[in-house]
Design a protein around this motif. Structure first.
Motif, mmCIF file in Angstrom:
data_model
loop_
_atom_site.group_PDB
_atom_site.id
_atom_site.type_symbol
_atom_site.label_atom_id
_atom_site.label_comp_id
_atom_site.label_asym_id
_atom_site.label_seq_id
_atom_site.Cartn_x
_atom_site.Cartn_y
_atom_site.Cartn_z
ATOM 1 N N SER A 21 -19.275 -7.019 94.548
ATOM 2 C CA SER A 21 -18.583 -7.332 95.804
ATOM 3 C C SER A 21 -18.133 -6.094 96.580
ATOM 4 O O SER A 21 -17.287 -6.201 97.475
ATOM 5 C CB SER A 21 -17.358 -8.224 95.521
ATOM 6 O OG SER A 21 -17.738 -9.437 94.919
ATOM 7 N N TYR A 22 -18.688 -4.936 96.274
ATOM 8 C CA TYR A 22 -18.209 -3.705 96.902
ATOM 9 C C TYR A 22 -18.295 -3.763 98.428
ATOM 10 O O TYR A 22 -17.313 -3.476 99.131
ATOM 11 C CB TYR A 22 -18.998 -2.497 96.402
ATOM 12 C CG TYR A 22 -18.678 -1.230 97.165
ATOM 13 C CD1 TYR A 22 -17.480 -0.536 96.945
ATOM 14 C CD2 TYR A 22 -19.546 -0.732 98.138
ATOM 15 C CE1 TYR A 22 -17.165 0.607 97.648
ATOM 16 C CE2 TYR A 22 -19.243 0.410 98.852
ATOM 17 C CZ TYR A 22 -18.053 1.079 98.611
ATOM 18 O OH TYR A 22 -17.746 2.199 99.333
ATOM 19 N N GLY A 23 -19.459 -4.124 98.971
ATOM 20 C CA GLY A 23 -19.622 -4.131 100.418
ATOM 21 C C GLY A 23 -18.677 -5.091 101.103
ATOM 22 O O GLY A 23 -18.087 -4.773 102.147
ATOM 23 N N LEU A 24 -18.516 -6.267 100.534
ATOM 24 C CA LEU A 24 -17.602 -7.264 101.088
ATOM 25 C C LEU A 24 -16.167 -6.771 101.065
ATOM 26 O O LEU A 24 -15.447 -6.827 102.069
ATOM 27 C CB LEU A 24 -17.729 -8.566 100.294
ATOM 28 C CG LEU A 24 -16.652 -9.628 100.543
ATOM 29 C CD1 LEU A 24 -16.678 -10.093 101.981
ATOM 30 C CD2 LEU A 24 -16.833 -10.799 99.579
ATOM 31 N N LEU A 25 -15.728 -6.273 99.912
ATOM 32 C CA LEU A 25 -14.343 -5.831 99.770
ATOM 33 C C LEU A 25 -14.051 -4.631 100.663
ATOM 34 O O LEU A 25 -12.979 -4.526 101.264
ATOM 35 C CB LEU A 25 -14.049 -5.499 98.309
ATOM 36 C CG LEU A 25 -14.089 -6.702 97.351
ATOM 37 C CD1 LEU A 25 -14.064 -6.234 95.906
ATOM 38 C CD2 LEU A 25 -12.929 -7.656 97.627
ATOM 39 N N ARG A 26 -15.012 -3.710 100.754
ATOM 40 C CA ARG A 26 -14.815 -2.545 101.617
ATOM 41 C C ARG A 26 -14.684 -2.964 103.075
ATOM 42 O O ARG A 26 -13.856 -2.423 103.820
ATOM 43 C CB ARG A 26 -15.962 -1.558 101.465
ATOM 44 C CG ARG A 26 -15.661 -0.211 102.105
ATOM 45 C CD ARG A 26 -16.811 0.771 102.070
ATOM 46 N NE ARG A 26 -16.373 2.100 102.443
ATOM 47 C CZ ARG A 26 -16.050 2.469 103.679
ATOM 48 N NH1 ARG A 26 -16.130 1.594 104.672
ATOM 49 N NH2 ARG A 26 -15.627 3.691 103.930
ATOM 50 N N ASN A 27 -15.468 -3.915 103.495
ATOM 51 C CA ASN A 27 -15.375 -4.411 104.861
ATOM 52 C C ASN A 27 -13.986 -4.968 105.143
ATOM 53 O O ASN A 27 -13.385 -4.698 106.197
ATOM 54 C CB ASN A 27 -16.437 -5.499 105.081
ATOM 55 C CG ASN A 27 -16.333 -6.155 106.448
ATOM 56 O OD1 ASN A 27 -15.476 -7.009 106.680
ATOM 57 N ND2 ASN A 27 -17.216 -5.778 107.362
ATOM 58 N N ILE A 28 -13.462 -5.738 104.213
ATOM 59 C CA ILE A 28 -12.146 -6.348 104.419
ATOM 60 C C ILE A 28 -11.047 -5.292 104.463
ATOM 61 O O ILE A 28 -10.193 -5.295 105.365
ATOM 62 C CB ILE A 28 -11.853 -7.379 103.310
ATOM 63 C CG1 ILE A 28 -12.842 -8.554 103.408
ATOM 64 C CG2 ILE A 28 -10.415 -7.892 103.398
ATOM 65 C CD1 ILE A 28 -12.769 -9.532 102.248
ATOM 66 N N VAL A 29 -11.053 -4.368 103.504
ATOM 67 C CA VAL A 29 -9.969 -3.385 103.386
ATOM 68 C C VAL A 29 -9.991 -2.388 104.547
ATOM 69 O O VAL A 29 -8.924 -2.009 105.059
ATOM 70 C CB VAL A 29 -10.047 -2.654 102.034
ATOM 71 C CG1 VAL A 29 -9.056 -1.498 101.973
ATOM 72 C CG2 VAL A 29 -9.779 -3.638 100.888
ATOM 73 N N PHE A 30 -11.159 -1.982 104.984
ATOM 74 C CA PHE A 30 -11.234 -0.960 106.024
ATOM 75 C C PHE A 30 -11.445 -1.552 107.426
ATOM 76 O O PHE A 30 -10.704 -1.223 108.350
ATOM 77 C CB PHE A 30 -12.341 0.046 105.691
ATOM 78 C CG PHE A 30 -12.005 0.940 104.538
ATOM 79 C CD1 PHE A 30 -11.243 2.080 104.722
ATOM 80 C CD2 PHE A 30 -12.414 0.629 103.252
ATOM 81 C CE1 PHE A 30 -10.903 2.904 103.655
ATOM 82 C CE2 PHE A 30 -12.087 1.440 102.175
ATOM 83 C CZ PHE A 30 -11.322 2.577 102.373
ATOM 84 N N ASP A 31 -12.414 -2.416 107.582
ATOM 85 C CA ASP A 31 -12.706 -2.948 108.916
ATOM 86 C C ASP A 31 -11.831 -4.157 109.257
ATOM 87 O O ASP A 31 -11.301 -4.254 110.366
ATOM 88 C CB ASP A 31 -14.179 -3.346 109.018
ATOM 89 C CG ASP A 31 -15.114 -2.174 108.846
ATOM 90 O OD1 ASP A 31 -14.633 -1.016 108.823
ATOM 91 O OD2 ASP A 31 -16.338 -2.390 108.718
ATOM 92 N N GLY A 32 -11.706 -5.064 108.314
ATOM 93 C CA GLY A 32 -10.975 -6.292 108.588
ATOM 94 C C GLY A 32 -9.496 -6.062 108.858
ATOM 95 O O GLY A 32 -8.932 -6.628 109.803
ATOM 96 N N MET A 33 -8.849 -5.245 108.047
ATOM 97 C CA MET A 33 -7.420 -4.993 108.240
ATOM 98 C C MET A 33 -7.161 -4.212 109.529
ATOM 99 O O MET A 33 -6.184 -4.472 110.235
ATOM 100 C CB MET A 33 -6.838 -4.272 107.020
ATOM 101 C CG MET A 33 -6.770 -5.164 105.786
ATOM 102 S SD MET A 33 -6.269 -4.310 104.269
ATOM 103 C CE MET A 33 -4.553 -3.921 104.619
ATOM 104 N N LEU A 34 -8.040 -3.276 109.869
ATOM 105 C CA LEU A 34 -7.898 -2.547 111.138
ATOM 106 C C LEU A 34 -8.062 -3.496 112.323
ATOM 107 O O LEU A 34 -7.285 -3.438 113.292
ATOM 108 C CB LEU A 34 -8.932 -1.425 111.215
ATOM 109 C CG LEU A 34 -8.996 -0.672 112.559
ATOM 110 C CD1 LEU A 34 -7.658 -0.033 112.895
ATOM 111 C CD2 LEU A 34 -10.106 0.372 112.531
ATOM 112 N N SER A 35 -9.059 -4.367 112.248
ATOM 113 C CA SER A 35 -9.277 -5.322 113.328
ATOM 114 C C SER A 35 -8.071 -6.236 113.502
ATOM 115 O O SER A 35 -7.650 -6.534 114.630
ATOM 116 C CB SER A 35 -10.534 -6.152 113.037
ATOM 117 O OG SER A 35 -10.753 -7.107 114.047
#
Length: 292
Positions: free
Chosen positions: A261-275
């Motif tokens: 789940s690395y790609g999914l989790l990284r998206n959430i922690v870095f892109d999703g929270m910033l958005s």
């Protein structure tokens, strides 16, 4: 929980989107299997993230199959199949949902929370019997949070600590084994982010109904007029709170190792929270529930 920890769809790979939906649908189906159909409404995006995080951290064997759903009996969806970890995650979600509804009733938030609390009473008792250790840490956190509110605590960090601390210990309670500093730090700061996001999102309602809000307690109620005016007046501080919290979460995440789940989790922690931060700071009214 709340729905502030979500992927950023514009940068999310399709394979990661399908994986994310499988965790979300898996939580929903597991809840229906253990607690009945009605409590499935408690399924939320924050717990889909936590499911993906803990399954990866624990190197759990995950089985994903395509099934139709009672909510969508025509189209098949990828669904994470039942396992012991998912069952404990579903219990934790029910316990938190009941606690939030009970808190809403105590705060005088009206008939909606009374209806939710009533609907979750039996599932709550079932989940508490199945996972008394999880309820114990949630109950203790709730007592600390109520003490903060009763004392009208000034200071965003102090106010956020009980909920953030719950999210630090909840994963190892669910997993039934000690975790490491990186997972604890990641979950603490994700929890703090959720608390701050919820406080900012609810600020106008809390002012109107004279409820405790850490931002109003810290910056004063007397000068509050509108949500937009408050954000404009305190933008630098708000950006610091959110950005520093995201930064600490990102540091902990970057020190961890992931597999499926690395790609999914990284998206959430870095892109999703910033958005979500940008959405909150650019809003003039309470955010609509997300749809992923």
């Amino acid at each position: 929980m709340y729905g502030y920890i979500v992927p950023e769809k514009s940068t999310l790979k399709m394979s990661d989107f399908v994986l994310y939906r499988s965790f979300y649908c898996g939580m929903c189906c597991q809840t229906g299997k253990l607690y009945g159909q009605l409590p499935r409404f408690t399924t939320n995006y924050d717990f889909a993230f936590l499911s993906a995080l803990l399954c990866d951290y624990a190197a759990a064997d995950i089985v994903i199959e395509e099934h139709t759903c009672v909510l969508n009996p025509v189209k098949k969806k990828a669904v994470l199949q039942s396992n012991e970890l998912l069952a404990r995650l579903a219990a934790a979600n029910i316990l938190l949902a009941y606690q939030k509804a009970d808190d809403g009733v105590i705060d005088g938030d009206g008939i909606k929370y009374r209806a939710v609390r009533s609907a979750l009473k039996k599932p709550f008792e079932t989940a508490k019997r199945a996972c008394p250790d999880i309820w114990s840490v949630i109950e203790e956190s709730y007592k600390l949070q109520r003490a903060v509110e009763t004392a009208d605590v000034v200071g965003v960090d102090r106010a956020a600590d009980p909920f953030a601390s719950l999210m630090r210990v909840l994963p190892e309670t669910i997993l039934e084994r000690p975790t490491d500093d990186n997972l604890r730090g990641l979950c603490y700061n994700v929890g703090k982010f959720v608390y701050l996001a919820d406080a900012l999102d609810d600020i106008a309602d809390d002012f109107k109904h004279k409820r405790y809000n850490p931002l109003l307690a810290t910056y004063g109620r007397d000068g509050f007029t509108t949500r937009k005016a408050f954000i404009d007046a305190h933008r630098d501080d708000l950006e610091f709170y959110f950005t520093s919290t995201r930064g600490r979460a990102g540091q902990c995440f970057s020190a961890m190792r992931f597999t499926q789940s690395y790609g999914l989790l990284r998206n959430i922690v870095f892109d999703g929270m910033l958005s979500k931060q940008n959405e909150l700071l650019g809003s003039v009214k309470k955010l609509r529930p997300p749809r992923i």
